[in-house]
Design a protein around this motif. Structure first.
Motif, short mmCIF file in Angstrom:
data_model
loop_
_atom_site.label_atom_id
_atom_site.label_comp_id
_atom_site.label_asym_id
_atom_site.label_seq_id
_atom_site.Cartn_x
_atom_site.Cartn_y
_atom_site.Cartn_z
N VAL A 84 11.77 -25.70 3.35
CA VAL A 84 11.44 -25.17 2.04
C VAL A 84 12.53 -24.20 1.62
CG1 VAL A 84 10.02 -23.27 2.94
CG2 VAL A 84 9.60 -24.12 0.64
N ARG A 97 14.87 -22.35 -8.66
CA ARG A 97 14.58 -23.69 -8.16
C ARG A 97 13.79 -23.56 -6.87
NH1 ARG A 97 20.29 -24.10 -9.43
NH2 ARG A 97 20.49 -25.26 -11.36
N VAL A 98 12.91 -24.52 -6.63
CA VAL A 98 12.17 -24.59 -5.36
C VAL A 98 12.28 -26.03 -4.85
CG1 VAL A 98 10.55 -22.74 -5.89
CG2 VAL A 98 9.97 -25.08 -6.48
N PHE A 99 12.22 -26.16 -3.53
CA PHE A 99 12.29 -27.49 -2.92
C PHE A 99 11.54 -27.44 -1.60
CE2 PHE A 99 14.27 -30.81 -0.33
CZ PHE A 99 14.13 -31.90 -1.18
N GLY A 107 10.02 -30.75 -5.60
CA GLY A 107 10.84 -29.63 -6.04
C GLY A 107 10.83 -29.51 -7.55
N GLU A 109 12.63 -26.99 -11.13
CA GLU A 109 13.34 -25.83 -11.69
C GLU A 109 12.60 -25.34 -12.91
OE1 GLU A 109 17.32 -24.95 -14.28
OE2 GLU A 109 17.60 -26.20 -12.51
#
Length: 189
Positions: free
Chosen positions: A98, A125-127, A147, A149
């Motif tokens: 993560v 941003r997340v993933f 994910g 943005e």
């Protein structure tokens, strides 16, 4: 460019044009340990419109599966000053990863020698990624990821909203199947 000692690298590049354009790039990086690095750079560009200077600092460290990194840049272009920052906090395990990456690039950020198609935005941003692997059986690997943005202009209007979700399957016969869904919004579109 080259190494200065075992843990420090440095480089310089200058370009001069008869028409009056001059460019200078200075860069150094240093390994504090096997998993921690820092660096700095200076970029200078002089043309008929004046001097554009960019100072750049970066750092990254990793401990086990966790890592943290960031870079920061500031420009001076006449009386104009602008900043940019990108950072990343991540966990990268063998089965699960993560990351969270906030960023901003101010409206006044002008780097004449860099490619910055958009300025005046901030967001993050997340993933996330999960994977399982097997040594025997029909399936070799199954993975899932997601994910996105969310970023806005400095005036509060939407710049970008994206979302991704997907999966992948790999068999021991090397057949690969990936399914992915992407959705998003870019400014007024």
């Amino acid at each position: 460019f080259g190494k200065i000692g075992n843990r420090t690298s440095a480089g310089a590049l200058g370009a001069f044009h008869r028409g009056g354009n001059h460019n200078l790039l200075l860069r150094t990086s240093h390994s504090l340990s096997a998993t921690t690095n820092i660096g700095a750079a200076y970029i200078g560009h002089r043309d008929d419109f004046g001097m554009n200077s960019v100072g750049f600092l970066e750092g990254e460290t990793r401990r086990g599966a966790f890592s943290v990194g960031a870079n920061f840049a500031q420009i001076w272009y006449g009386k104009q000053i602008g900043r940019q920052m990108r950072s990343n906090v991540a966990y990268r395990g063998s089965r699960f990863s993560v990351s969270v990456a906030p960023f901003f690039i101010e409206p006044d950020f002008v780097n004449k020698l860099g490619f910055h198609p958009f300025t005046g935005i901030r967001g993050g941003r997340v993933f996330a990624f999960a994977r399982s692997e097997w040594r025997s059986g029909v399936l070799r690997r199954v993975e899932f990821f997601t994910g996105g943005e969310a970023s806005d202009r400095y005036d509060g209007t939407v710049f970008r909203r994206t979302a991704t979700i997907g999966t992948g399957i790999l068999t021991h016969s090397d057949y690969n199947l990936h399914l992915r869904w992407d959705s998003g919004r870019f400014e007024e579109y």
